[in-house]
Scaffold this active site. Structure first.
Site, PDB file in Angstrom:
ATOM      1  N   LYS A   1      -5.745  -8.391   9.068  1.00 15.91           N
ATOM      2  CA  LYS A   1      -7.038  -8.699   9.707  1.00 15.91           C
ATOM      3  C   LYS A   1      -6.848  -9.009  11.196  1.00 15.91           C
ATOM      4  O   LYS A   1      -7.647  -8.599  12.037  1.00 15.91           O
ATOM      5  CB  LYS A   1      -7.706  -9.874   8.988  1.00 15.91           C
ATOM      6  CG  LYS A   1      -8.174  -9.507   7.589  1.00 15.91           C
ATOM      7  CD  LYS A   1      -8.715 -10.710   6.841  1.00 15.91           C
ATOM      8  CE  LYS A   1      -9.218 -10.309   5.439  1.00 15.91           C
ATOM      9  NZ  LYS A   1      -9.701 -11.460   4.677  1.00 15.91           N
TER      10      LYS A   1
ATOM     11  N   PRO B   1       0.825  -1.213   0.000  1.00 18.28           N
ATOM     12  CA  PRO B   1       0.000   0.000   0.000  1.00 18.28           C
ATOM     13  C   PRO B   1       0.857   1.259   0.000  1.00 18.28           C
ATOM     14  O   PRO B   1       2.054   1.204   0.277  1.00 18.28           O
ATOM     15  CB  PRO B   1      -0.820  -0.125   1.301  1.00 18.28           C
ATOM     16  CG  PRO B   1      -0.091  -1.120   2.128  1.00 18.28           C
ATOM     17  CD  PRO B   1       0.646  -2.018   1.213  1.00 18.28           C
TER      18      PRO B   1
ATOM     19  N   GLY C   1       2.803   4.597   0.994  1.00 18.69           N
ATOM     20  CA  GLY C   1       3.387   5.143   2.230  1.00 18.69           C
ATOM     21  C   GLY C   1       4.114   4.156   3.116  1.00 18.69           C
ATOM     22  O   GLY C   1       4.439   4.483   4.247  1.00 18.69           O
TER      23      GLY C   1
ATOM     24  N   SER D   1     -14.229 -12.938   1.155  1.00 19.50           N
ATOM     25  CA  SER D   1     -13.779 -13.386   2.477  1.00 19.50           C
ATOM     26  C   SER D   1     -14.818 -13.174   3.583  1.00 19.50           C
ATOM     27  O   SER D   1     -14.600 -13.591   4.717  1.00 19.50           O
ATOM     28  CB  SER D   1     -12.455 -12.694   2.853  1.00 19.50           C
ATOM     29  OG  SER D   1     -12.631 -11.306   2.976  1.00 19.50           O
TER      30      SER D   1
END
Length: 790
Positions: free
Chosen positions: A731, A366, A368, A688
């Site tokens: 998660k 992702p 950054g 999911s």
């Protein structure tokens, strides 16, 4: 030097004791006349004594030239008795004497050591040979021939000496005369002097002369080779100068010739491969025949300039100190252990094997998380040059391969431009945002990258503009991407994928303390004496003011705090500002993000799921309710197609297991079901949440509440099988942040638990399941008292 007439044979009476004159770096032979400069006090006194007596003096060599005041041990025992022919006092106090060797003698003892040496002398008698045999005659002739040969090769002898050598008939006298004029080293000459057998001495002189002739031959060959090279260079130089002079006389412009010569010199210095150099010279020959103002001449000139400026043979030397490289990587980046390990492995192999192909790494993660800055850190740890090239929005294939020279304004592609800018042929080359390449009628840049990023092909990368191969195999290519899906599979196949997941809140606190806070304090002109940010405040910024996987917004918020404190100090309000979670809102305002509220009690029809987003993991609640109707299903919450299909599959599975779960089949046909996922403005998709939906549906139809402290993730099939999912680490972190310590995960995701840090897994319970029955067994609470049947 001269020689007494050999015909005059007379016996010279040698006194039993004589003053001794130590001489440096020279050995005096009998019949040798030599001028000597004497400056040492011990030597001057010995000479003065000899001149006052019989003008005879014992001349012996020193063993070590550096000794200023020699002792008895520093002098050889064997030397020559000499007579002083002439003496002259010099203005500086030294003496200049002319001595002639008379005969060999040995010092048997010393009778005086101060103020000068006097020794007992024993004359050395050489054995007399009754007649000169054929062998001796041959040896003498050989010595004379070698002297002549050395003369022709450049050795210098006085003409008088040559005449004497030709006329001498005695082997010992011949050996001494040649030895005294060869300029031998002191130890070599001393060994000859001490040899009393004239035949052996002559034989040794023959060997020395042989070696001297060989050395002179080699020297002559070297000189002729060097002279040949110099002559060739000088000839070319003179011819070029003459050509320039003729052109000046004819009124032709001289600048062109100078430019051509300059380009030729640059081609030689560039050390191009043979094929490239041949092409460059061919283009220069064409340029030479053209008028310099023609359009094509300008094109050729630019092309040759590009060829000579590329680093064909210039490369950076890799810093192969693994400990130092690890220190550099740790200084620049927090965590990211997998990436650091891969770089250190590359360095380890590079240390053992000099020639190896540069790896093609692809950092996926992702925004950054430090993908781009990691490239700079890798270049610093390797000691290489760094070049970054952004591929975002690139649509033209010529950006990679360049334009052909037939087009006006043609240039090489960005790859070759980057190599030229780096100035070395083995930089760390970063291709940023490889997942954002476009494609249109001008070609597909992603396909053009296939050759660049294939270690089996890029050793001969051909740019359209250059038209000659350039070796990219030494370049270390690093690509970055936010997502894997947009990268074409052939390009993905050529790269080694390294995933960078988001940082945990604890990681972000560490990054802020070690990197961001010191950097922002420095940039805002304040120090840690002016501002202190507590850990509790950092944690609150991370959870309530930013929502990201990386740390860019965190750095912005820290910069915001620094600005506010800097302004107060600039207004004169000095002192130390301590920011904690209590007073944070005074500086940053109300929190921008509030985490999901946890469920207060176990509820029917509400299950807790785990979702992966680009900013990390998150908690989602799935609500299900039934109402009178005709068996329809309503899905809300801006769900994607995959998620809608998951909901239908979950409902079908629950209906197929109605009897086992104790659900009356009529409930499905007489009621409508509504499934909603809160935060309706945020799009949601993916399979999911399948088991979470199935659990909510089972709960609402059975009337059994769902455990509030259990979160779950997994894809469900019509047969109730639980399939694996991705992003387990993110998660798990989301569940931990919410205080949920039990997570239901697919059995096939158990292997991914190894990638989760130990401090994250601490106090967490993972329940691996294979089918939906196990999920419901763990997630649903069976009431103690049986209520009315649904």
């Amino acid at each position: 030097m001269a020689e007494i007439d050999t015909k005059e044979e007379r016996e010279v009476e040698i006194p039993a004791s004589l003053p001794i004159l130590p001489v440096r770096d020279v050995v005096i032979f009998p019949y040798m006349i030599l001028p000597l400069f004497v400056g040492r006090d011990i030597s001057i006194k010995a000479i003065e004594h000899a001149v006052g007596e019989n003008k005879m003096i014992m001349l012996v060599s020193q063993k070590d030239v550096a000794v200023e005041t020699p002792s008895k041990e520093d002098l050889y025992a064997v030397g020559s008795v000499g007579t002083i022919l002439r003496m002259l006092k010099l203005p500086d106090g030294r003496l200049k004497i002319l001595v002639q060797g008379i005969t060999k003698a040995r010092i048997t003892g010393y009778t005086q050591t101060d103020p000068f040496y006097i020794g007992e002398i024993e004359k050395l008698i050489e054995p007399k040979h009754p007649e000169i045999t054929v062998e001796i005659e041959a040896m003498m002739r050989n010595v004379k021939e070698l002297v002549d040969k050395s003369l022709t090769l450049g050795k210098t002898f006085l003409p008088d000496i040559i005449v004497l050598i030709e006329n001498i008939e005695e082997p010992g006298r011949l050996a001494d005369l040649v030895a005294s004029n060869l300029g031998l080293k002191a130890d070599q000459a001393q060994a000859l002097l001490e040899q009393t057998d004239p035949v052996k001495r002559l034989k040794k002189i023959g060997e020395i002369l042989n070696r001297e002739v060989e050395l002179l031959l080699v020297q002559q060959k070297i000189q002729s080779d060097v002279k040949g090279e110099i002559d060739k260079t000088q000839r070319e130089y003179f011819l070029r100068e003459q050509l320039k002079a003729i052109q000046r006389e004819l009124g032709e412009i001289d600048e062109k010739t100078e430019e051509i010569m300059d380009l030729r010199i640059k081609i030689e210095r560039a050390k191009m491969p043979e094929k490239v150099a041949k092409e460059a010279i061919k283009q220069i020959n064409r340029l030479e025949k053209m008028h310099q103002d023609s359009a094509e001449a300008g094109t050729i000139r630019t092309y040759v300039d590009w060829l000579v400026e590329l680093p064909w043979a210039k490369s950076s030397k890799d810093m192969l100190d693994l400990k130092k490289a690890k220190k550099v990587l740790d200084e620049d980046h927090y965590d990211l252990e997998k990436v650091k390990e891969r770089i250190l492995e590359y360095l380890g192999v590079r240390k053992l094997k000099e020639k190896m192909k540069g790896p093609i790494l692809c950092f996926v993660g992702p925004p950054g998380v430090g993908k781009t800055s990691l490239g700079k850190s890798i270049a610093r740890s390797l000691g290489r040059e760094f070049f970054r090239m952004s591929l975002g929005g690139m649509r033209d294939e010529a950006e990679i391969r360049g334009h052909r020279r037939t087009y006006v304004g043609a240039m090489p592609g960005r790859i070759i431009q980057g190599i030229k800018t780096a100035g070395k042929n083995n930089p760390v080359f970063m291709l940023d945002e490889v997942d954002k390449i476009g494609m249109d009628f001008r070609g597909d840049p992603a396909s053009a990258l296939l050759e660049v990023l294939d270690p089996e092909q890029n050793y001969a990368f051909s740019d359209h503009y250059l038209g000659v191969p350039f070796d990219l195999s030494n370049v270390m290519f690093i690509t970055t991407a936010n997502l894997m899906d947009p990268i074409p599979s052939p390009l993905r196949d050529r790269m080694e994928i390294i995933s960078l997941s988001g940082y945990t809140a604890e990681d972000k606190v560490g990054i802020a303390k070690n990197y961001h806070i010191p950097k922002q304090l420095k940039e805002h002109g304040i120090t840690d004496k002016n501002l202190k940010i507590n850990d509790s405040a950092l944690l609150q910024i991370i959870t309530h003011y930013t929502r990201e996987a990386g740390v860019r917004n965190l750095e912005r918020e820290i910069a915001n705090l620094c600005r506010k404190v800097a302004r107060k100090i600039a207004e004169g309000k000095t002192g130390k500002y301590v920011i904690s979670s209590r007073n944070l809102s005074k500086y940053l305002g109300v929190p921008k993000y509030l985490p999901e509220e946890e469920i207060k009690k176990d509820e029917i029809g509400v299950s807790t799921g785990l979702a992966w987003t680009e900013t990390g993991g998150d908690i989602i609640y799935i609500e299900a309710t039934i109402m009178k109707g005709k068996g329809g299903i309503t899905l809300t919450g801006q769900l994607g197609d995959v998620m809608k299909e998951s909901a239908h599959a979950a409902l079908s599975y629950i209906r197929s297991r109605a009897r086992t779960l104790g659900i009356n089949n009529n409930l499905f046909s007489q009621n409508d079901i509504h499934i909603h996922v809160p935060a309706g403005a945020i799009p949601k998709d993916g399979p999911s949440a399948g088991i979470t939906m199935a659990t909510a549906i089972a709960s609402v139809f059975t009337g059994k509440p769902v455990h509030k402290n259990i979160a779950m993730t997994g894809e469900v099939t019509l047969r109730g099988k639980v399939l694996p999912i991705g992003g387990l680490k993110e998660k798990t972190l989301a569940a931990k942040r919410m205080g949920i310590n039990k997570i239901i995960i697919p059995k096939r995701n158990e292997k991914d638990l190894e990638d989760i840090p130990k401090y994250v897994k601490k106090d967490m319970q993972f329940i691996p399941v294979e089918d939906m029955d196990e999920v419901l067994k763990n997630a649903l609470i069976t009431p103690k008292k049986k209520g009315k049947s649904r």
